[in-house]
Enzyme design. Structure first.
Site, mmCIF file in Angstrom:
data_model
loop_
_atom_site.group_PDB
_atom_site.id
_atom_site.type_symbol
_atom_site.label_atom_id
_atom_site.label_comp_id
_atom_site.label_asym_id
_atom_site.label_seq_id
_atom_site.Cartn_x
_atom_site.Cartn_y
_atom_site.Cartn_z
ATOM 1 N N SER A 65 0.869 -1.192 0.000
ATOM 2 C CA SER A 65 0.000 0.000 0.000
ATOM 3 C C SER A 65 0.895 1.227 0.000
ATOM 4 O O SER A 65 2.070 1.146 0.407
ATOM 5 C CB SER A 65 -0.867 0.001 1.267
ATOM 6 O OG SER A 65 -1.456 1.271 1.466
ATOM 7 N N TYR A 124 -2.345 -1.057 10.538
ATOM 8 C CA TYR A 124 -2.351 -1.195 9.073
ATOM 9 C C TYR A 124 -1.071 -0.599 8.484
ATOM 10 O O TYR A 124 -0.379 -1.246 7.693
ATOM 11 C CB TYR A 124 -3.589 -0.506 8.486
ATOM 12 C CG TYR A 124 -3.715 -0.688 6.990
ATOM 13 C CD1 TYR A 124 -4.173 -1.882 6.445
ATOM 14 C CD2 TYR A 124 -3.360 0.333 6.104
ATOM 15 C CE1 TYR A 124 -4.279 -2.054 5.069
ATOM 16 C CE2 TYR A 124 -3.465 0.166 4.734
ATOM 17 C CZ TYR A 124 -3.930 -1.025 4.221
ATOM 18 O OH TYR A 124 -4.033 -1.200 2.860
HETATM 19 P P1 NAP Z 1 -11.442 -6.208 0.587
HETATM 20 O O1 NAP Z 1 -12.358 -5.694 -0.462
HETATM 21 O O2 NAP Z 1 -11.779 -6.008 2.032
HETATM 22 O O3 NAP Z 1 -11.155 -7.763 0.292
HETATM 23 C C1 NAP Z 1 -10.265 -8.472 1.089
HETATM 24 C C2 NAP Z 1 -10.644 -9.935 1.112
HETATM 25 O O4 NAP Z 1 -9.707 -10.613 1.977
HETATM 26 C C3 NAP Z 1 -12.045 -10.190 1.690
HETATM 27 O O5 NAP Z 1 -12.722 -11.193 0.972
HETATM 28 C C4 NAP Z 1 -11.709 -10.641 3.110
HETATM 29 O O6 NAP Z 1 -12.733 -11.434 3.697
HETATM 30 C C5 NAP Z 1 -10.460 -11.442 2.874
HETATM 31 N N1 NAP Z 1 -9.735 -11.717 4.106
HETATM 32 C C6 NAP Z 1 -9.744 -10.999 5.266
HETATM 33 N N2 NAP Z 1 -9.007 -11.614 6.201
HETATM 34 C C7 NAP Z 1 -8.508 -12.737 5.633
HETATM 35 C C8 NAP Z 1 -7.694 -13.796 6.112
HETATM 36 N N3 NAP Z 1 -7.244 -13.815 7.378
HETATM 37 N N4 NAP Z 1 -7.360 -14.802 5.269
HETATM 38 C C9 NAP Z 1 -7.832 -14.804 3.991
HETATM 39 N N5 NAP Z 1 -8.632 -13.843 3.493
HETATM 40 C C10 NAP Z 1 -8.962 -12.813 4.297
HETATM 41 O O7 NAP Z 1 -9.981 -5.546 0.416
HETATM 42 P P2 NAP Z 1 -9.305 -4.825 -0.866
HETATM 43 O O8 NAP Z 1 -9.627 -3.378 -0.810
HETATM 44 O O9 NAP Z 1 -9.569 -5.594 -2.096
HETATM 45 O O10 NAP Z 1 -7.765 -4.955 -0.438
HETATM 46 C C11 NAP Z 1 -6.981 -6.058 -0.833
HETATM 47 C C12 NAP Z 1 -5.529 -5.781 -0.491
HETATM 48 O O11 NAP Z 1 -5.134 -4.552 -1.117
HETATM 49 C C13 NAP Z 1 -5.270 -5.615 1.008
HETATM 50 O O12 NAP Z 1 -4.021 -6.189 1.347
HETATM 51 C C14 NAP Z 1 -5.209 -4.106 1.174
HETATM 52 O O13 NAP Z 1 -4.416 -3.718 2.270
HETATM 53 C C15 NAP Z 1 -4.574 -3.695 -0.146
HETATM 54 N N6 NAP Z 1 -4.849 -2.291 -0.480
HETATM 55 C C16 NAP Z 1 -6.133 -1.871 -0.737
HETATM 56 C C17 NAP Z 1 -6.346 -0.527 -1.060
HETATM 57 C C18 NAP Z 1 -7.721 0.023 -1.376
HETATM 58 O O14 NAP Z 1 -7.860 1.247 -1.547
HETATM 59 N N7 NAP Z 1 -8.750 -0.803 -1.493
HETATM 60 C C19 NAP Z 1 -5.271 0.378 -1.084
HETATM 61 C C20 NAP Z 1 -3.994 -0.102 -0.799
HETATM 62 C C21 NAP Z 1 -3.789 -1.433 -0.506
HETATM 63 P P3 NAP Z 1 -13.787 -10.668 4.712
HETATM 64 O O15 NAP Z 1 -14.476 -9.635 3.858
HETATM 65 O O16 NAP Z 1 -14.664 -11.754 5.197
HETATM 66 O O17 NAP Z 1 -12.918 -10.029 5.784
#
Ligand code: NAP
Length: 263
Positions: free
Chosen positions: A145, A158
């Site tokens: 991130s 985080y």
């Molecule tokens: P998201 O929409 O919340 O999706 C994350 C998925 O991971 C969900 O299905 C979640 O399940 C699952 N998960 C949570 N805990 C887990 C575990 N212990 N083992 C396996 N799966 C698990 O998140 P996203 O926005 O796509 O983000 C994905 C990645 O990108 C993350 O690492 C995040 O830090 C990074 N990121 C995102 C952004 C952004 O703006 N979206 C920016 C920078 C970095 P539940 O929903 O049941 O918890």
């Protein structure tokens, strides 16, 4: 297709960025294993992606060593190999510094950072053995991130987890380089997923983000999937230990930019 017949594990791929990476990899010819804790969303992701290629779901909490061991075993059982691992699963817990609970600090670090280590170690053991038996080296991609670099005061665990991800990416890359296994990270800026949902209906939050985003918009999950497809492909054959920031220009920006009117 650049990932034809490659086998890829993508954690946290039931939704959001992970799902977009899974979709792109399937479109590029890979056999994809979606690993997540949300079984219903995971199964529905498989049902969608089965229309375009080979994909399966495995329940896996990346913070649990036995789940991770099972994930690798199930993948080898289904497809006989692992060529690409995308450590994408991640959570946020917001709390002011003086109020933050120890359990929440531990939970974020154990999923975001330790989970990445556990999955990387388990998959790397298979990849190294494959290289020693004359096979092709694989590659690992960590979802970092901009918060590996930029801090937010009420997102302490985080930001710490993503800061740690930078060093985990570099150390893993150095450890596996002699085997030809590449390890890189992607550092997204603000991407339109459930994790960012609160911003959708909050003009102040939108203003905060866009005033720091020279490209004047948040990113789409598919734009992160494109970077993952590059890092997983032979086009990135001499790239290791790097974090590619896909952030619409946020990290290079000093000061702020004017925010465009909402649509
Ligand atoms: P998201 O929409 O919340 O999706 C994350 C998925 O991971 C969900 O299905 C979640 O399940 C699952 N998960 C949570 N805990 C887990 C575990 N212990 N083992 C396996 N799966 C698990 O998140 P996203 O926005 O796509 O983000 C994905 C990645 O990108 C993350 O690492 C995040 O830090 C990074 N990121 C995102 C952004 C952004 O703006 N979206 C920016 C920078 C970095 P539940 O929903 O049941 O918890």
């Amino acid at each position: 297709m650049s990932l034809e017949n490659k086998v890829a594990i993508i954690t946290g791929a039931a939704r959001g960025i992970g799902y977009a990476v899974a979709k792109r990899f399937v479109m590029d010819g890979a056999k994809v294993v979606i690993a997540d804790v949300d079984d219903e969303a995971g199964q529905s992701a498989v049902d969608d992606l089965k229309k375009i290629g080979e994909v399966t779901y495995v329940h896996c909490n990346v913070a649990e060593r036995l789940d991770v061991r099972n994930l690798v075993a199930e993948t080898l059982n289904a497809y006989g190999d692992v060529d690409v691992l995308v450590n994408n699963a991640g959570i946020v817990v917001g709390a002011d510094f003086l109020e933050l609970e120890e359990d929440d600090f531990d939970r974020v670090l154990s999923i975001n950072l330790k989970g990445t280590f556990l999955c990387s170690q388990a998959v790397a053991r298979h990849m190294v053995e494959k290289v020693q038996n004359g096979g092709e080296p694989g590659t690992i991609i960590n979802m970092s991130s901009i918060n590996a670099v930029l801090a937010i005061p009420n997102q302490i665990p985080y930001c710490v987890s993503k800061g740690g991800m930078s060093q985990l990416t570099k150390t893993t890359a150095l450890a596996l380089a002699p085997h030809g296994i590449r390890v890189n990270a992607i550092g997204p800026g603000s991407i339109m997923t459930d994790m960012l949902a609160s911003v959708n209906n909050d003009p102040a939050a939108r203003n905060r983000i866009l005033s720091r985003t020279p490209m004047e918009r948040v990113g789409e999950p598919s734009e992160i999937a494109g970077v993952a497809a590059f890092l997983a492909s032979p086009d990135a054959s001499y790239v290791t230990g790097q974090t590619i920031y896909a952030d619409g220009g946020r990290l290079p920006l000093n000061y702020t930019v004017a925010v465009p009117d909402a649509d």
